[in-house]
Design an enzyme around this catalytic site. Structure first.
Site, PDB file in Angstrom:
ATOM      1  N   ARG A  46     -35.741  36.459 -52.047  1.00  0.00           N
ATOM      2  CA  ARG A  46     -34.423  36.898 -52.497  1.00  0.00           C
ATOM      3  C   ARG A  46     -34.266  38.413 -52.438  1.00  0.00           C
ATOM      4  NH1 ARG A  46     -37.593  33.181 -53.073  1.00  0.00           N
ATOM      5  NH2 ARG A  46     -38.356  34.032 -55.026  1.00  0.00           N
ATOM      6  N   CYS A  80     -35.185  32.012 -61.679  1.00  0.00           N
ATOM      7  CA  CYS A  80     -35.418  33.185 -60.839  1.00  0.00           C
ATOM      8  C   CYS A  80     -34.249  34.113 -61.073  1.00  0.00           C
ATOM      9  CB  CYS A  80     -35.520  32.805 -59.366  1.00  0.00           C
ATOM     10  SG  CYS A  80     -35.537  34.236 -58.247  1.00  0.00           S
ATOM     11  N   THR A  82     -33.465  37.036 -59.648  1.00  0.00           N
ATOM     12  CA  THR A  82     -32.874  37.594 -58.440  1.00  0.00           C
ATOM     13  C   THR A  82     -31.964  36.592 -57.739  1.00  0.00           C
ATOM     14  OG1 THR A  82     -34.939  38.845 -58.192  1.00  0.00           O
ATOM     15  CG2 THR A  82     -33.392  38.932 -56.365  1.00  0.00           C
ATOM     16  N   THR A 121     -36.986  42.742 -60.296  1.00  0.00           N
ATOM     17  CA  THR A 121     -37.234  43.042 -58.887  1.00  0.00           C
ATOM     18  C   THR A 121     -36.244  44.106 -58.399  1.00  0.00           C
ATOM     19  OG1 THR A 121     -35.681  41.397 -58.023  1.00  0.00           O
ATOM     20  CG2 THR A 121     -37.945  40.649 -58.463  1.00  0.00           C
ATOM     21  N   LYS A 160     -47.630  36.806 -58.417  1.00  0.00           N
ATOM     22  CA  LYS A 160     -47.473  35.741 -57.429  1.00  0.00           C
ATOM     23  C   LYS A 160     -48.792  35.419 -56.737  1.00  0.00           C
ATOM     24  CE  LYS A 160     -42.545  36.556 -56.396  1.00  0.00           C
ATOM     25  NZ  LYS A 160     -42.022  35.221 -56.704  1.00  0.00           N
ATOM     26  N   CYS A 190     -37.591  39.321 -64.644  1.00  0.00           N
ATOM     27  CA  CYS A 190     -38.129  38.630 -63.477  1.00  0.00           C
ATOM     28  C   CYS A 190     -39.033  37.557 -64.049  1.00  0.00           C
ATOM     29  CB  CYS A 190     -38.912  39.575 -62.569  1.00  0.00           C
ATOM     30  SG  CYS A 190     -39.862  38.707 -61.294  1.00  0.00           S
TER      31      CYS A 190
END
Length: 236
Positions: A46, A80, A82, A121, A160, A190
């Protein structure tokens, strides 16, 4: 039934689901809400898309929303932050209510107005996902400077990749910098960030706002009270 457009990232989706369960008032299995989850890890990045450096994720998100609708979802959550850049476009594709994570966060912020720190982000920051929507509720937002934002992104990538220890150190420092700059609360905006800061205690813990948990609580309320009608869109 709650539909979850997950996989962005997978660990964050698991964290979200745990928080849905933890925040559901239940004495037995049958008291919990029904949930269908699509772990759509194939959705393109994204932030890269918002920064003009990657593939548009909207078609893949739209397909997943339609799959959730067909599966019987009566409301949908996207763990999420974003991805909420495409919230309005996705909502226009379905009559099923898609809860907005920033609205859920705004409902949890203590008091009215003031400066809120946002750790997110670079895509979320550039798109103004929090800045625009929180402004409608009387809040102003502060984000890290360029160097700090680069560190936040590095930490998100570490989460991640499963490297939590280093990510925790980085994100704690950035959250403390937000507080030192005058932010009375700091949103972990985030869904990877609450995973990294889950073990933080003390004074910093009291000012951290977990966007993932806020969304989970909003989902439980929507599914247990029947508040699944599409909300009126905001002009943001």
């Amino acid at each position: 039934m709650l539909g979850v457009l997950g996989g962005m990232g997978p660990m964050a989706t698991v964290d979200f689901m745990g928080k849905v369960v933890q925040n559901t008032p239940a004495a037995c299995d049958q008291d919990h809400i029904q949930v269908v989850v699509c772990m759509a890890a194939n959705i393109p990045d994204r932030t890269a898309a918002i920064l003009g450096e990657g593939t548009d994720p909207f078609p893949a998100m739209r397909a997943t929303v339609r799959w959730l609708e067909t599966a019987g979802a009566t409301c949908i959550a996207i763990p999420c932050n974003t991805a909420h850049h495409w919230h309005a476009a996705l909502q226009a594709e379905t009559s099923v209510r898609i809860l907005h994570i920033v609205d859920a966060v705004a409902d949890t912020l203590a008091g009215q107005g003031g400066c809120i720190g946002v750790l997110a982000t670079s895509g979320t920051v550039k798109a103004g996902i929090y800045q625009k929507r929180l402004a409608l509720r009387g809040f102003s937002c502060r984000t890290p400077d360029a160097a700090g934002q680069a560190e936040v992104m590095r930490a998100i990538r570490l989460v991640k990749a499963g490297q939590l220890a280093e990510a925790t150190t980085i994100l704690r420092a950035q959250a403390e910098a937000m507080v030192a700059a005058g932010c009375r609360q700091v949103v972990m905006a985030c869904t990877e960030i609450p995973v990294a800061l889950a073990t933080v205690n003390g004074a910093l813990r009291s000012v951290l706002v977990d966007a993932t948990e806020a969304l989970a609580c909003a989902c439980v309320e929507a599914c247990t009270t029947g508040a699944a009608d599409p909300a009126l869109p905001l002009a943001v």
